[in-house]
Design a protein around this motif. Structure first.
Motif, mmCIF file in Angstrom:
data_model
loop_
_atom_site.group_PDB
_atom_site.id
_atom_site.type_symbol
_atom_site.label_atom_id
_atom_site.label_comp_id
_atom_site.label_asym_id
_atom_site.label_seq_id
_atom_site.Cartn_x
_atom_site.Cartn_y
_atom_site.Cartn_z
ATOM 1 N N LEU A 87 0.816 -1.209 0.000
ATOM 2 C CA LEU A 87 0.000 0.000 0.000
ATOM 3 C C LEU A 87 0.850 1.259 0.000
ATOM 4 C CD1 LEU A 87 -2.767 1.436 0.281
ATOM 5 C CD2 LEU A 87 -2.515 1.209 2.744
ATOM 6 N N TYR A 88 1.765 1.370 0.968
ATOM 7 C CA TYR A 88 2.534 2.608 1.103
ATOM 8 C C TYR A 88 3.586 2.775 0.017
ATOM 9 C CZ TYR A 88 0.318 3.553 5.592
ATOM 10 O OH TYR A 88 -0.594 3.826 6.572
ATOM 11 N N THR A 89 4.132 1.670 -0.490
ATOM 12 C CA THR A 89 5.074 1.781 -1.602
ATOM 13 C C THR A 89 4.364 2.283 -2.851
ATOM 14 O OG1 THR A 89 6.482 -0.001 -0.747
ATOM 15 C CG2 THR A 89 6.699 0.540 -3.069
ATOM 16 N N ALA A 90 3.208 1.711 -3.153
ATOM 17 C CA ALA A 90 2.459 2.140 -4.331
ATOM 18 C C ALA A 90 2.034 3.600 -4.218
ATOM 19 C CB ALA A 90 1.235 1.241 -4.523
ATOM 20 N N THR A 145 7.468 -5.291 12.840
ATOM 21 C CA THR A 145 6.455 -4.423 13.440
ATOM 22 C C THR A 145 5.852 -3.506 12.384
ATOM 23 O OG1 THR A 145 8.041 -2.656 13.969
ATOM 24 C CG2 THR A 145 7.746 -4.420 15.606
ATOM 25 N N ALA A 146 4.644 -3.029 12.671
ATOM 26 C CA ALA A 146 3.991 -2.092 11.758
ATOM 27 C C ALA A 146 4.789 -0.794 11.659
ATOM 28 C CB ALA A 146 2.570 -1.808 12.243
ATOM 29 N N GLN A 147 5.440 -0.428 12.746
ATOM 30 C CA GLN A 147 6.231 0.800 12.767
ATOM 31 C C GLN A 147 7.326 0.766 11.705
ATOM 32 O OE1 GLN A 147 9.028 3.074 16.066
ATOM 33 N NE2 GLN A 147 7.322 1.815 16.781
ATOM 34 N N HIS A 148 8.059 -0.357 11.633
ATOM 35 C CA HIS A 148 9.109 -0.486 10.619
ATOM 36 C C HIS A 148 8.510 -0.640 9.221
ATOM 37 C CE1 HIS A 148 12.831 -0.388 12.813
ATOM 38 N NE2 HIS A 148 12.446 -1.320 13.652
ATOM 39 N N ALA A 149 7.452 -1.431 9.107
ATOM 40 C CA ALA A 149 6.892 -1.712 7.786
ATOM 41 C C ALA A 149 6.435 -0.435 7.080
ATOM 42 C CB ALA A 149 5.735 -2.692 7.910
ATOM 43 N N VAL A 150 5.717 0.429 7.789
ATOM 44 C CA VAL A 150 5.220 1.663 7.173
ATOM 45 C C VAL A 150 6.380 2.557 6.744
ATOM 46 C CG1 VAL A 150 3.924 3.777 7.591
ATOM 47 C CG2 VAL A 150 3.026 1.595 8.397
ATOM 48 N N GLN A 159 9.566 1.665 6.199
ATOM 49 C CA GLN A 159 10.354 1.038 5.144
ATOM 50 C C GLN A 159 9.675 1.180 3.786
ATOM 51 O OE1 GLN A 159 11.142 -3.016 6.231
ATOM 52 N NE2 GLN A 159 12.538 -2.473 7.898
ATOM 53 N N ALA A 160 8.355 1.037 3.754
ATOM 54 C CA ALA A 160 7.632 1.164 2.489
ATOM 55 C C ALA A 160 7.798 2.553 1.893
ATOM 56 C CB ALA A 160 6.150 0.855 2.706
ATOM 57 N N LYS A 161 7.680 3.565 2.712
ATOM 58 C CA LYS A 161 7.848 4.935 2.219
ATOM 59 C C LYS A 161 9.279 5.178 1.763
ATOM 60 C CE LYS A 161 4.155 6.783 5.162
ATOM 61 N NZ LYS A 161 3.805 7.713 6.267
ATOM 62 N N HIS A 162 10.242 4.631 2.508
ATOM 63 C CA HIS A 162 11.648 4.788 2.138
ATOM 64 C C HIS A 162 11.949 4.029 0.846
ATOM 65 C CE1 HIS A 162 15.781 5.872 3.335
ATOM 66 N NE2 HIS A 162 16.120 4.781 2.666
ATOM 67 N N LEU A 163 11.361 2.845 0.695
ATOM 68 C CA LEU A 163 11.585 2.064 -0.518
ATOM 69 C C LEU A 163 11.073 2.820 -1.740
ATOM 70 C CD1 LEU A 163 10.886 -1.757 -0.845
ATOM 71 C CD2 LEU A 163 10.437 -0.183 -2.720
ATOM 72 N N ALA A 164 9.896 3.419 -1.623
ATOM 73 C CA ALA A 164 9.345 4.173 -2.747
ATOM 74 C C ALA A 164 10.284 5.315 -3.138
ATOM 75 C CB ALA A 164 7.968 4.717 -2.374
ATOM 76 N N GLN A 165 10.819 6.020 -2.167
ATOM 77 C CA GLN A 165 11.749 7.113 -2.452
ATOM 78 C C GLN A 165 13.009 6.607 -3.144
ATOM 79 O OE1 GLN A 165 12.336 8.834 1.408
ATOM 80 N NE2 GLN A 165 10.322 9.799 1.473
ATOM 81 N N ASN A 166 13.573 5.504 -2.633
ATOM 82 C CA ASN A 166 14.801 4.972 -3.220
ATOM 83 C C ASN A 166 14.572 4.416 -4.621
ATOM 84 O OD1 ASN A 166 16.738 5.611 -1.360
ATOM 85 N ND2 ASN A 166 16.907 3.576 -0.482
ATOM 86 N N LEU A 167 13.418 3.799 -4.840
ATOM 87 C CA LEU A 167 13.132 3.266 -6.172
ATOM 88 C C LEU A 167 13.012 4.392 -7.192
ATOM 89 C CD1 LEU A 167 12.559 1.028 -8.095
ATOM 90 C CD2 LEU A 167 10.256 0.780 -7.133
ATOM 91 N N VAL A 168 12.390 5.476 -6.799
ATOM 92 C CA VAL A 168 12.300 6.636 -7.691
ATOM 93 C C VAL A 168 13.698 7.190 -7.966
ATOM 94 C CG1 VAL A 168 11.476 9.008 -7.900
ATOM 95 C CG2 VAL A 168 9.957 7.232 -7.009
#
Length: 466
Positions: free
Chosen positions: A31-34, A342-347, A349-358
């Motif tokens: 969800l957060y990566t997309a 944990t949900a704390q890391h997952a949320v 990490q997803a936002k960070h992954l999206a930034q790094n992929l871009v």
């Protein structure tokens, strides 16, 4: 002029093929990566597809409240099609990952043959599944507590068994129906037990034949303490509070068998129960074993702090991973430590992954994921909780309020935040609905009984388990 081969003149730019980013899993990571990718890149730049057997994301920290009737189950899930505008949702299960070929195999949820999807960039966010053991009767008798369907089924199960117990004069059957066993003393087990026990004790007021003390709640934990995530002091406090409520807690104890509801513990104790809830940990999605991605000893995909997949030869091009199925180095912890599930890391990490992929698609330098845990919160039931926030240890209503506040803030979409607050506000003025709707699990049972003339097949209030 155009060359005879049909190629365009040098001055005319070639049309650029839109890259396809395939995201496996529609949970926190998906969800957060997309959302992060679509916010930064247009449809002309990238095509985003998400594969998941469910068309919604479940916010798991709110499952105990959904099971207890404090929250409407629909409000603890986020519909992916509505939230992820501009993305394609593929409803199916991933059965094989062939990254060397840039392909995955997808199996439809109901009908149809498996098919392949190709991609340019892969994001693995398959999360975790329940970690079960080869305990006799477990697969046939127990219920998990990871999805909203399971939380709803557990609520119906508990209230349905209370309905049956109040209508029988058999003392043995009565004890069995009113005995509820939870296996696992981590966040999921303790929070589910605390909320369900609260709900059941409150529901007992509506049954003339059931007293609060007639119900038996049992927690089985293999370690020597519960809630290790909040620390020894707060874990000890939680233990004392649960025992003061009449909950039996068996530490350093294992479930050995639950065949047909005959519960056998490693201490030699035996008793009967109709309800067994399994919350004893999780493991990385086993689908990863059917892939050519590099895994660690726990079956998780190996990753760099940049959230790129890595093997012995270096970065695996075009592959990214985060969440419970990823072995992400914890740069704030000891050497060799990985971030917790944990949900704390997952949320984050997803936002960070999206930034790094871009950044990677645009040729920019990547940044490492680094986040220090800001604290832990746990609910022990309505108005009761523990919290360790930045070293500050809190207990009781204050900790419970912080638990609710944090997770309301972390719940995706403004729509769901508002609905959750409205649920809580309504609960201040009206009692929660304590009605078993277990027959929803078998909606055709009454019609079949009428059509066949067999009225004995009418659904029971505890049909969620049957």
């Amino acid at each position: 002029m155009t060359a005879s081969t049909g190629t365009a003149p040098a001055s005319t730019p070639r049309p650029r093929r839109t890259k396809r980013i395939l995201i496996l899993g529609g949970g926190y990571i998906g969800l957060y990566t997309a959302l992060g990718l679509r916010k930064r890149m247009s449809r002309e730049e990238v095509e985003i597809a998400i594969v998941d057997p469910r068309s919604y994301m479940t916010y798991q920290p709110f499952l105990p409240e959904a099971a207890a009737g404090a929250l409407e189950p629909r409000h603890v899930v986020a519909p992916l099609r509505r939230v992820l505008r501009g993305c394609t949702l593929v409803t199916g299960s991933v059965s094989e990952i062939r990254h060397g070929e840039r392909r995955v195999v997808v199996e439809p949820v109901e009908e149809g043959e498996p098919y392949e999807l190709s991609y340019d960039e892969l994001v693995v966010g398959l999360g975790a599944v329940a970690r079960t053991l080869p305990i006799p009767g477990l697969a046939d008798f127990a219920v998990g507590f990871k999805w909203v369907e399971e939380a709803t089924a557990l609520r119906n199960q508990v209230l349905g068994k209370m309905d049956v117990a109040s209508s029988t004069w058999d003392p043995g059957m009565r004890r069995r129906k009113l005995t509820f066993v939870f296996v696992g003393g981590g966040f999921a087990g303790v929070e589910a037990l605390g909320e369900i026990e609260d709900m059941a004790r409150a529901a007992a007021k509506n049954f003339d034949g059931i007293r609060r003390e007639d119900m038996r709640f049992v927690l089985v934990e293999g370690a020597g303490r519960i809630l290790p995530e909040v620390g020894e002091e707060l874990g000890g406090y939680a233990l004392e509070q649960l025992r003061a409520r009449g909950i039996e807690i068996h530490l350093n104890t294992f479930l050995e068998s639950c065949v047909d509801g005959n519960i056998k513990l490693s201490t030699g104790e035996e008793f009967e129960a109709d309800t067994v809830v399994w919350t004893a940990g999780v493991k990385a999605n086993p689908v990863l074993g059917s892939s050519d991605l590099p895994l660690d000893e726990r079956g998780r995909v190996r990753a760099l702090p940049t959230l790129q997949v890595v093997d012995d030869d270096g970065v695996v091009e075009g592959a990214w991973v985060a969440g419970d199925c990823a072995a992400v180095p914890d740069l704030t912890g000891e050497h060799g430590a990985t971030t917790g599930p944990t949900a704390q890391h997952a949320v984050r990490q997803a936002k960070h992954l999206a930034q790094n992929l871009v950044r990677a698609l645009r040729g920019e330098p990547l940044e490492d994921y680094k986040h220090k845990n800001i604290g832990t919160v746990a609910s022990l039931g309505l108005g009761k909780g523990v919290a360790n926030v930045g070293g500050l240890k809190l207990r009781g209503p204050v900790a419970w309020f912080m638990h609710r506040s944090y997770h309301m803030w972390a719940m995706p979409t403004f729509n769901r935040k508002v609905r959750i607050v409205l649920d809580w506000t309504t609960a201040l003025f009206f009692r929660r609905e304590l009605v078993a709707l277990g027959s929803l699990q078998s909606p055709r049972a009454s019609f079949v009984a009428a059509a066949t003339g067999d009225q004995k097949k009418q659904p029971s209030p505890s049909a969620a388990k049957e």
